[in-house]
Design an enzyme around this catalytic site. Sequence first.
Site, PDB file in Angstrom:
ATOM      1  N   SER A 235       0.831  -1.198   0.000  1.00  0.00           N
ATOM      2  CA  SER A 235       0.000   0.000   0.000  1.00  0.00           C
ATOM      3  C   SER A 235       0.864   1.247   0.000  1.00  0.00           C
ATOM      4  CB  SER A 235      -0.883   0.006   1.237  1.00  0.00           C
ATOM      5  OG  SER A 235      -0.077   0.151   2.389  1.00  0.00           O
ATOM      6  N   LYS A 236       0.231   2.336  -0.278  1.00  0.00           N
ATOM      7  CA  LYS A 236       0.929   3.616  -0.334  1.00  0.00           C
ATOM      8  C   LYS A 236       1.652   3.898   0.988  1.00  0.00           C
ATOM      9  CE  LYS A 236      -0.199   8.515  -1.040  1.00  0.00           C
ATOM     10  NZ  LYS A 236       0.672   8.868  -2.140  1.00  0.00           N
ATOM     11  N   ARG A 237       0.899   3.766   2.048  1.00  0.00           N
ATOM     12  CA  ARG A 237       1.454   4.052   3.363  1.00  0.00           C
ATOM     13  C   ARG A 237       2.671   3.171   3.683  1.00  0.00           C
ATOM     14  NH1 ARG A 237      -2.199   5.542   7.349  1.00  0.00           N
ATOM     15  NH2 ARG A 237      -0.952   6.494   8.945  1.00  0.00           N
TER      16      ARG A 237
ATOM     17  N   GLU B 253       5.822   3.749   1.424  1.00  0.00           N
ATOM     18  CA  GLU B 253       6.536   4.972   1.749  1.00  0.00           C
ATOM     19  C   GLU B 253       7.382   4.818   3.003  1.00  0.00           C
ATOM     20  OE1 GLU B 253       3.517   7.919   1.724  1.00  0.00           O
ATOM     21  OE2 GLU B 253       3.659   8.208  -0.447  1.00  0.00           O
TER      22      GLU B 253
END
Length: 495
Positions: A263-265, A268
């Site tokens: 996922s994006k979170r 990152e």
Amino acid sequence: MKETVRVRFAPSPTGLLHIGGLRTALYNYLFAKGHPAGVFVLRIEDTDQSRYVEGAEQDIIDSLIWAGMDFDEGPGRDGGFGPYRQSERKDMYKQYAERLVESGHAYYAFDTPEELNQMRERLQESGNPSPKYDSITRMSMKNSLTLPQEEVDQKLQNGEEYVIRLKVPRRETIRFEDEIRGFVSFESKGLDDQVLLKSDGMPTYHLANVVDDHLMEITHVIRGEEWLSSAPKHILLYEYLGWEPPKMAHLPLIMSPSGGKLSKRKAESEGIPINTRDYIEQKFEPEALVNFLAYLGWSPGDDSEIHSLQELTELFSLDRVSKGGAIFNYKKLIWYNEHYLREKPAEELYPRIRAIAEEHGLKPDKAYTLEVIPLMKERVSKIEDFITQGRFFFEDPEAYDEQALKKWKEDSAGLLQDYVGKLEGIDDKDFKADTLKSSLKEVIDAHGVGFGKLMMPLRIAVTGMGFGPDLFPALELIGKEATLRRIRTAIERLG
RNA sequence: GCCGCGUUCGUCUAGGGGUCUAGGACGCCGCCCUUUCACGGCGGUAGCACGGGUUCGAAUCCCGUACGCGGUACCA
């Protein structure tokens, strides 16, 4: 004679193209191009107006093209099956939904969101952890199966809001063959009466997807594993519409190093760029990303690791795609990037390096840069490193690396001073790597010290760093004047 | 919870009953090359989730368990 292969990449324009989406696109592309006259279609699934993001479609297109995956049909490229944005096909879906109502495989439902919530809460309270609008509960809801015909007609006539739901059979086993997983089966009792047509008149993914895949004559649906669970609904839809379903292949998901969908979170926080845009901006080599992504969940079955997009199309096959999720290995991506960077000739690299140099406020000379490139090439991971690590080729160092300074000792200045004396006596035209090296040797011999005693201070003075390319050819390139200037500055500043 | 899918070195994978004392790649470690660093070369490290079967023989087939992931919306 086998029919022509037609596949589609069908992203939703809800944001920048995710790296997982790019891999799905890649597998579709490889599959299409691996077949004679195979067609790769780009279809924009923008049926959720609330999640629509301006510019997302352009980002998807730019990303695909950057990666070298040009689509044959899609927005702006009609191949006779357009339009390719579902929002522009809105009117086509309703008739199919209604056709399903007529044949008794779907029905109108008038329940408000509040009523739906009430039903779910009620069921949850009575111990049902996942309440569904299904063959049982639908009989206590407001729909054309429970309401009198006149009331249904009245509501429709009055323009009351409604949705059309799929009438999933009570007990039926739905079985289909996945190209990657083999036969998969589901019990219909686990499915809910999926909304097909939303109250705003837009189709849901499920209806739009099936209708479009059929109308666009898609032969193979290659998509992420997150769709596997809804595949039986699609199978039902094909059956009720009297269409032959395309072959299906559900790809394993790309996972985060800490587990779970990338996922994006997560990405990152783990230092992994999540959007294709990020890779473009960080100036990754597209060939590297493509090669890496291709091998993330697939392999040709031999020991090879390096293949161009073209070669991959020839090698790719669905039955060699693995079933389990694949964790994103950033270091391997970097390895691929290094590989492709080293493979590229200086002439090809030059314009890009020049652009980066300019971003850093430098104005590199072409002939000069062309000589710098081979010196740096073996040590860079990304093209930007040519400048971030090789800046000293273009201007005097402004500061000295702290770590490197540990190698600057008491006697460094004195040794360098002697070396300066040697260099001053060398003609410009004789300022060559081997001469510079032998001069250095003379100095250390005179002092009876080791090579590194002078080598490291010299490197620090000229480059500002403690590591870097072969020093003498670098000095030769930098030239007598600048080399002397840098050494004198260092002696002055570091004593 | 329920449904589905999965599970070979830390990671990506090869392997589809004997040729597996399980192969390759990334990473990591060591050596060589280089009187820097890197590149390169050579070598090493490390794995069939567990338990039952089937079989003369299982990483490979079957069942179960565990674990992981996905789904469970008028989102895709």
